[in-house]
Design an enzyme around this catalytic site. Sequence first.
Site, PDB file in Angstrom:
ATOM      1  N   SER A 183       0.834  -1.203   0.000  1.00 24.50           N
ATOM      2  CA  SER A 183       0.000   0.000   0.000  1.00 24.50           C
ATOM      3  C   SER A 183       0.876   1.263   0.000  1.00 24.50           C
ATOM      4  CB  SER A 183      -0.907  -0.044   1.238  1.00 24.50           C
ATOM      5  OG  SER A 183      -1.527   1.178   1.456  1.00 24.50           O
ATOM      6  N   LYS A 187       1.993   3.927  -3.612  1.00 21.84           N
ATOM      7  CA  LYS A 187       1.811   5.388  -3.711  1.00 21.84           C
ATOM      8  C   LYS A 187       3.150   6.087  -3.939  1.00 21.84           C
ATOM      9  CE  LYS A 187      -0.603   4.813   0.027  1.00 21.84           C
ATOM     10  NZ  LYS A 187      -1.552   4.650   1.111  1.00 21.84           N
TER      11      LYS A 187
END
Length: 434
Positions: A183, A187
Amino acid sequence: MRAVDLIARKRDKGKLSTAEIEWLIRAFTHGEIPDYQMAAWAMAVVLQGMDADETADLTLAMARSGAMLDLHDLVPLTGDKHSTGGVGDKTTLVLAPLVAAAGLPMAKMSGRGLGFSGGTIDKLESIPGFQVELAIDAFRRAVYDVGLVLAAQTTDLAPADKRLYALRDVTATVESIPLIAASVMSKKLAAGADCIVLDVKYGSGAFMRQPEQARQLAHMMVAIGQHAGRNVAALLSSMEQPLGNAIGNALEVREAIATLQGHGPPDLVELCLHLGTQLLLLAGLAADEPAAHAVLRQTLESGAAWHKFRQMVANQGGDLTVLDDLQRLPQAPIMLPLRAPHTGYITAIDTQVLGMAVNELGGGRMHKTDTIDPAVGLVLAAHIGDLVEAGAPLLHIHAASYAAAARVAPSLLAAYTIGDTLHIPPPLVLEVIH
Ligand code: URA
């Protein structure tokens, strides 16, 4: 391919191929896999784990689910930083201008606070006028013009992670080291930086309580980043007590500014110098640690980092006159001391309780849509290892009302352990992982 087969394989400790993970993420992003199947898959991962290949595949699939920023037409190299979240962690506000002023442009997309942990975007919004929502063009222009931009994450970056994270949040599937690593790194990879430093926190004010969990997460994130061709290093840093003295949005901006002006708390300065050193080394802008450290110290002491921060605030619409007169930052009407009940050494602080108290004062949010009061928070007057006299302030509560301050005082007091023997706090930086 059928989602049910991939869920079953993971349930039975099997391994998914690159093509299968790519399919799963693409289909989920396009709404072809329902939330209940994706949640079942996430739970299977929580229980059975994923190996390094699967984690790297998941990260890349999520990064590529939306726009992948490329800033190389603007500047040769950019830096970015990520913290796994803590209490009083205003590091980005100091580190980003410090490193940018030392020659590495910093292009960072940050988050808002949630639960006990604060967020850089909320902190910056306590500067009147400061724009955190930048279109990609404005983000890119800031990289070119100023060499420093701090903005909220745009919606077209890693949309698969956005959907999956929202689902994990409500299905008890956040607590998985491979899912967290994928996760975070999806990004970071999508945001385009070449050099990434990760501040992985452990302790009573961190999501990872034990150094061992933090170490595993750090190793996994560094490996993912390197696998994707980026220069990555991670620090394991202590969150056994808040970083610096201030917790709360405007209070933290004030402390960050003091630090950039050369009179910050020693732990905050130390952490920024450590993180900055790693970034300069990753960028090849210094030959070794002492050289990087010396450049950063000089950048701080000369006022160059402070000047860079002001340039960024001006570029993003913030009111510079507020930086010249910090009394104009939001200020709480009530300031109440929390006093030591007896004389002794502070041996432990339950840091998460302090973060939650700021939340209850109105300085944070329990739900993504909550509005926050930038003025409220806590300012520590003593730290682990300090000897406090009975009646001396442990901290000051900055609140919207006396009643609000009185409401959080009992839990704050219970968060402190005061004993008869000196307890040396753990080192701020435990290790560096390359
Ligand atoms: N922060 C993230 O961005 N993702 C996670 O999974 C956990 C914390």
